[in-house]
Design a protein around this motif. Structure first.
Motif, PDB file in Angstrom:
ATOM      1  N   GLN A 116       0.830  -1.201   0.000  1.00 30.56           N
ATOM      2  CA  GLN A 116       0.000   0.000   0.000  1.00 30.56           C
ATOM      3  C   GLN A 116       0.870   1.258   0.000  1.00 30.56           C
ATOM      4  O   GLN A 116       0.516   2.270  -0.612  1.00 30.56           O
ATOM      5  N   GLN A 117       1.999   1.207   0.701  1.00 37.92           N
ATOM      6  CA  GLN A 117       2.903   2.380   0.736  1.00 37.92           C
ATOM      7  C   GLN A 117       3.478   2.632  -0.649  1.00 37.92           C
ATOM      8  O   GLN A 117       3.553   3.781  -1.109  1.00 37.92           O
ATOM      9  N   ILE A 118       3.894   1.526  -1.308  1.00 38.31           N
ATOM     10  CA  ILE A 118       4.460   1.677  -2.659  1.00 38.31           C
ATOM     11  C   ILE A 118       3.399   2.194  -3.622  1.00 38.31           C
ATOM     12  O   ILE A 118       3.665   3.042  -4.476  1.00 38.31           O
ATOM     13  N   TRP A 140       3.134  10.466 -21.119  1.00 35.52           N
ATOM     14  CA  TRP A 140       2.104   9.423 -21.132  1.00 35.52           C
ATOM     15  C   TRP A 140       2.714   8.029 -21.070  1.00 35.52           C
ATOM     16  O   TRP A 140       2.100   7.115 -20.484  1.00 35.52           O
ATOM     17  N   ASP A 141       3.864   7.833 -21.622  1.00 35.40           N
ATOM     18  CA  ASP A 141       4.496   6.507 -21.502  1.00 35.40           C
ATOM     19  C   ASP A 141       4.805   6.213 -20.050  1.00 35.40           C
ATOM     20  O   ASP A 141       4.629   5.083 -19.564  1.00 35.40           O
ATOM     21  N   LEU A 142       5.285   7.259 -19.344  1.00 38.02           N
ATOM     22  CA  LEU A 142       5.580   7.079 -17.914  1.00 38.02           C
ATOM     23  C   LEU A 142       4.276   6.785 -17.155  1.00 38.02           C
ATOM     24  O   LEU A 142       4.262   5.915 -16.263  1.00 38.02           O
ATOM     25  N   ALA A 143       3.195   7.491 -17.527  1.00 33.75           N
ATOM     26  CA  ALA A 143       1.918   7.297 -16.830  1.00 33.75           C
ATOM     27  C   ALA A 143       1.430   5.859 -17.009  1.00 33.75           C
ATOM     28  O   ALA A 143       0.944   5.225 -16.064  1.00 33.75           O
ATOM     29  N   ARG A 144       1.577   5.356 -18.247  1.00 37.98           N
ATOM     30  CA  ARG A 144       1.119   3.986 -18.485  1.00 37.98           C
ATOM     31  C   ARG A 144       1.974   2.989 -17.702  1.00 37.98           C
ATOM     32  O   ARG A 144       1.476   1.990 -17.152  1.00 37.98           O
ATOM     33  N   LEU A 145       3.281   3.263 -17.611  1.00 42.22           N
ATOM     34  CA  LEU A 145       4.152   2.385 -16.831  1.00 42.22           C
ATOM     35  C   LEU A 145       3.766   2.397 -15.361  1.00 42.22           C
ATOM     36  O   LEU A 145       3.752   1.353 -14.693  1.00 42.22           O
ATOM     37  N   GLN A 146       3.442   3.612 -14.881  1.00 44.61           N
ATOM     38  CA  GLN A 146       3.031   3.712 -13.472  1.00 44.61           C
ATOM     39  C   GLN A 146       1.749   2.928 -13.213  1.00 44.61           C
ATOM     40  O   GLN A 146       1.600   2.275 -12.180  1.00 44.61           O
ATOM     41  N   LEU A 147       0.803   2.994 -14.130  1.00 37.27           N
ATOM     42  CA  LEU A 147      -0.454   2.238 -13.956  1.00 37.27           C
ATOM     43  C   LEU A 147      -0.185   0.739 -13.962  1.00 37.27           C
ATOM     44  O   LEU A 147      -0.807  -0.029 -13.205  1.00 37.27           O
ATOM     45  N   GLN A 148       0.762   0.315 -14.850  1.00 36.88           N
ATOM     46  CA  GLN A 148       1.089  -1.109 -14.885  1.00 36.88           C
ATOM     47  C   GLN A 148       1.707  -1.564 -13.569  1.00 36.88           C
ATOM     48  O   GLN A 148       1.457  -2.669 -13.079  1.00 36.88           O
ATOM     49  N   GLN A 152       0.340  -4.394 -11.071  1.00 40.60           N
ATOM     50  CA  GLN A 152       1.128  -5.540 -10.643  1.00 40.60           C
ATOM     51  C   GLN A 152       1.134  -5.662  -9.118  1.00 40.60           C
ATOM     52  O   GLN A 152       1.028  -6.762  -8.559  1.00 40.60           O
ATOM     53  N   LEU A 153       1.211  -4.493  -8.458  1.00 39.78           N
ATOM     54  CA  LEU A 153       1.188  -4.518  -6.985  1.00 39.78           C
ATOM     55  C   LEU A 153      -0.142  -5.051  -6.472  1.00 39.78           C
ATOM     56  O   LEU A 153      -0.200  -5.797  -5.489  1.00 39.78           O
ATOM     57  N   MET A 154      -1.224  -4.632  -7.138  1.00 38.82           N
ATOM     58  CA  MET A 154      -2.545  -5.116  -6.729  1.00 38.82           C
ATOM     59  C   MET A 154      -2.645  -6.637  -6.916  1.00 38.82           C
ATOM     60  O   MET A 154      -3.211  -7.347  -6.079  1.00 38.82           O
ATOM     61  N   GLN A 155      -2.116  -7.115  -8.036  1.00 38.04           N
ATOM     62  CA  GLN A 155      -2.165  -8.564  -8.285  1.00 38.04           C
ATOM     63  C   GLN A 155      -1.308  -9.318  -7.257  1.00 38.04           C
ATOM     64  O   GLN A 155      -1.672 -10.415  -6.836  1.00 38.04           O
ATOM     65  N   LEU A 160      -1.570 -12.632  -1.007  1.00 40.80           N
ATOM     66  CA  LEU A 160      -1.334 -12.399   0.428  1.00 40.80           C
ATOM     67  C   LEU A 160      -2.641 -12.441   1.206  1.00 40.80           C
ATOM     68  O   LEU A 160      -2.718 -13.016   2.296  1.00 40.80           O
ATOM     69  N   ILE A 161      -3.668 -11.823   0.593  1.00 37.60           N
ATOM     70  CA  ILE A 161      -4.978 -11.817   1.268  1.00 37.60           C
ATOM     71  C   ILE A 161      -5.527 -13.236   1.358  1.00 37.60           C
ATOM     72  O   ILE A 161      -6.070 -13.643   2.398  1.00 37.60           O
ATOM     73  N   GLU A 162      -5.381 -14.001   0.279  1.00 41.08           N
ATOM     74  CA  GLU A 162      -5.890 -15.380   0.286  1.00 41.08           C
ATOM     75  C   GLU A 162      -5.175 -16.213   1.346  1.00 41.08           C
ATOM     76  O   GLU A 162      -5.782 -17.044   2.025  1.00 41.08           O
ATOM     77  N   GLN A 163      -3.861 -15.949   1.504  1.00 39.53           N
ATOM     78  CA  GLN A 163      -3.080 -16.699   2.505  1.00 39.53           C
ATOM     79  C   GLN A 163      -3.586 -16.402   3.913  1.00 39.53           C
ATOM     80  O   GLN A 163      -3.768 -17.311   4.735  1.00 39.53           O
TER      81      GLN A 163
END
Length: 755
Positions: A116-118, A140-148, A152-155, A160-163
């Protein structure tokens, strides 16, 4: 009383029993109470675990909302999506993690918190990139990278939640298993303890009461046989009477036997029951015994210690006779004593269940209501009894096993287990009719019967179907005056099914207005002008015409003739009023009135309402009634006719010459017109008898000053003969067939001379 007396002993045992029961129930209550406390504590623990489940669900939702807010921010370039939506979702996730920290240690949640901090750092950087002065300055390339990266962090967060969820599930299951096992063990202990305590207490109480009861009964047992009002016999093992109480002596005297002789008869009758007691090692046996017309409820005991039999008798003759009478009354007709409808139902169901091939018949007394009106109550029932006797004799005299039932005041049923259906029925009906014709009934009444038969399984495989089809055959027979009997057939069943379908369709047609009126013009042959028309109802069902000869009798039988007749009258008046407004002011519209419609108490008022509502003048309406109506409640008929006449309505006798032969009504009733029935007109040009009848009717009408109109004129030769005889009005296909409203209007317009 001594301390060890039975009374004191009973008190002591009762006190011990009560104390033991109170202590046992108290302990059981405490254990049960503790068990409930454990269960409540466990439920609280489980409730906390369930709250953790809820927190994880909330966390998943908040993570999804963070990612969605950032993507929406990227797509819409709207800073408020970051400032409000993302920040709110991120803050909610932090709160949820803080709540979970009460349940998990910091190590277990550290990975989630770091993620969450990251995410927050990447989202802040994305916001800074998006807030450059213009969209063109945004990387915009940087923005798209940030969204990716955020995605990835969400995935990475979901495993962790399932564990952690798995850990909670494991704790919950362990807790439930442990507490459940403890509760089951505790419940088993409570049940075993309670059952044991209760059993011991009951045994103690039973032993005490048995002991005391034995003491009391032993002192009275010697007096019981002497004072017992019911006979008691004691027999040796060889069935020799060794004892008989006073009631037994009275029974022997009543039957005019010595005690020894009566004992001998009883010994013979109870021998089989004695053998049964010995073979099955029973203490006693109860049974019913018939002894010289008397019924006894018996109880036989083997007293092994005394090596003798005790027989107790209770006279139940009155009760038995009452039961037999009730059974007889339940299954027999009270007057004829034949098996009734309940027995009939039982036998019929038995035949069907056993797949018996049989013939089912229903016999009905024809004109039963007339029989009721012609006789007193007692004489009428005597006639029915005599008819039943004739039927019973015929059935018994025939070699077949014919079962006769009286299932209603005027109905009898027959069941014949035989495969020779048609031949057997013909022979049975012939025999019954022959004996009925020979019999002399009370009041010298001639009796006619209607018969309906169906053969199972061909005409019905269950009780309801075979009953229904037999009734259909009976109704068909009753509706045909000179039919000896009727056998059910597929054709008859189809005809009844069509009638039932037509009845349903007629009701719908009345509501939806699917009926229509046709008009058959009437011609004044002396002036060659149209003077009126007879309305004829027509009905088209599923694009096919239904004949009035089919649905009018059906309407009369089903009671729909009244609403149908009212609709015809009302609609005819409305159409006639329209014709008058179109210039045909003297055109008379003739409406056929059924007998049931005319004799209805509100008929005259209905005519007034139809005239008033339509605005039609009474002189433009002609009511056609049959001769039979005039003789149904003659005074009321005369009164109704005079009221209608005073209103100005014209009255005609339809089908004149086919009904009653009395002509006196022509001078008593205010009749305007006689309609010569088409059955006389049809062949009058080739049949001298028909010519004579038509001439007589015309001469009669002319002499009485009554207008005459001939129906069914189809040939020019018929027309010329009618003119020559003095008939002034005709109606028939020679002039015009019945026309619908549009064609009738055209027909009137095409004629130069119309009344």
């Amino acid at each position: 009383m001594s301390e060890k007396s039975p009374g004191n002993l009973l008190v002591k045992f009762n006190v011990i029993f009560i104390l033991f029961l109170v202590v046992g129930l108290s302990i059981s209550a405490l254990v049960y109470h503790f068990g409930n406390n454990i269960e409540r504590s466990t439920s609280q623990l489980i409730d906390e675990d369930l709250q953790v489940y809820s927190n994880f669900q909330q966390l998943r939702k908040q993570l999804t909302e963070q990612e969605s807010a950032l993507h929406a921010y990227y797509a819409s370039f709207n800073p408020s999506l970051f400032e409000y939506d993302f920040i709110a979702a991120h803050g909610g996730a932090q709160d949820t993690l803080d709540q979970l920290a009460h349940y998990f240690d910091h190590t277990a949640l550290s990975a989630l918190m770091n993620n969450q901090q990251i995410v927050m750092e990447i989202a802040t950087a994305l916001d800074a990139n998006m807030r450059l002065q213009t969209r063109s300055q945004t990387d915009w390339d940087l923005a798209r990278l940030q969204l990716q990266q955020v995605r990835q962090l969400m995935q990475d967060t979901h495993p962790l939640i399932e564990q952690l969820t798995g850990i909670v599930s494991q704790r919950v299951e362990q807790s439930k298993d442990r507490v459940g096992s403890q509760l089951n063990y505790m419940n088993v202990l409570v049940f075993i303890y309670g059952l044991t305590a209760l059993t011991i207490a009951l045994l103690i109480l039973r032993s005490v009461k048995a002991y005391l009861s034995a003491n009391k009964l032993n002192s009275r047992l010697a007096l019981f046989p002497q004072r017992n009002p019911n006979p008691i016999f004691s027999f040796s093992k060889n069935n020799i009477v060794s004892f008989a109480n006073p009631a037994a002596l009275r029974l022997a005297a009543k039957l005019d036997h010595s005690v020894e002789a009566l004992g001998l008869k009883l010994g013979q009758k109870i021998d089989s029951f004695q053998q049964n007691i010995k073979s099955e090692e029973k203490a006693f046996e109860r049974f019913e015994l018939l002894l010289e017309g008397l019924y006894f409820q018996c109880e036989l005991h083997w007293l092994s210690d005394q090596r003798q039999w005790d027989l107790h008798l209770t006279d139940v003759t009155a009760k038995k006779h009452a039961e037999q009478k009730m059974v007889f009354q339940a299954y027999h007709h009270p007057e004829t004593c034949l098996d009734n409808q309940y027995r009939f139902r039982e036998v019929l169901e038995q035949f069907v269940e056993q797949n018996t091939v049989f013939t089912h018949g229903i016999i009905e007394i024809r004109s039963y209501s007339q029989l009721l009106s012609d006789n007193t109550f007692n004489k009428n029932h005597q006639v029915v009894i005599e008819i039943a006797a004739v039927l019973d004799k015929v059935c018994h005299d025939m070699p077949e096993d014919i079962k006769l039932f009286h299932i209603g005041d005027k109905n009898f049923a027959i069941l014949i287990p035989s495969s020779e259906c048609a031949a057997l029925v013909k022979r049975l009906v012939s025999n019954i009719k022959q004996q009925i014709n020979l019999a002399q009934f009370s009041g010298q009444h001639q009796v006619e019967l209607d018969f309906g038969f169906a053969c199972s399984p061909h005409d019905g495989k269950d009780v309801e179907e075979i009953n229904r089809n037999t009734r259909i055959a009976l109704d068909s027979s009753a509706s045909q005056e000179h039919t000896e009997y009727m056998m059910f057939s597929d054709h008859l069943g189809e005809a009844i099914a069509r009638q039932n379908a037509l009845q349903v369709a007629m009701r719908l047609a009345l509501k939806s207005g699917d009926f229509e009126l046709y008009f058959q013009p009437q011609l004044d042959v002396t002036k060659n002008r149209v003077i009126g028309a007879e309305v004829l109802i027509r009905w088209q069902l599923n694009e096919q015409w239904v004949s009035p000869a089919e649905f009018i009798p059906l309407a009369e039988r089903s009671g729909m003739i009244l609403p149908l007749g009212d609709w015809i009258l009302k609609t005819a008046c409305e159409k006639a009023a329209q014709f008058a407004k179109s210039g045909y002011e003297d055109l008379v519209i003739a409406v056929n009135i059924s007998p049931k419609q005319f004799t209805h108490p509100n008929f005259v008022e209905n005519v007034k309402s139809a005239l008033f509502d339509s605005g039609l003048k009474a002189k433009n309406l002609e009511l056609e009634i049959t001769e039979g109506v005039l003789f149904n409640n003659e005074n009321a008929t005369i009164n109704s006719l005079h009221i209608l006449k005073s209103m100005g309505v014209q009255l005609a006798i339809d089908d004149f010459g086919t009904g009653f032969s009395s002509l006196s009504y022509l001078k008593d009733f205010p009749i305007d017109k006689l309609k010569i029935d088409q059955s006389f007109v049809r062949n009058m040009h080739v049949d001298s008898a028909d010519q004579s009848i038509v001439r007589t009717i015309i001469d009669l009408g002319n002499n009485l000053g009554v207008t005459l109109i001939a129906e069914g004129v189809e040939e020019l030769e018929q027309l010329n003969m009618l003119k020559e005889m003095g008939c002034k009005e005709i109606q028939g296909y020679w002039f015009s067939k019945p026309l619908d409203e549009a064609y009738f209007n055209d027909f009137l317009a095409s004629k130069q001379s119309v009344a």
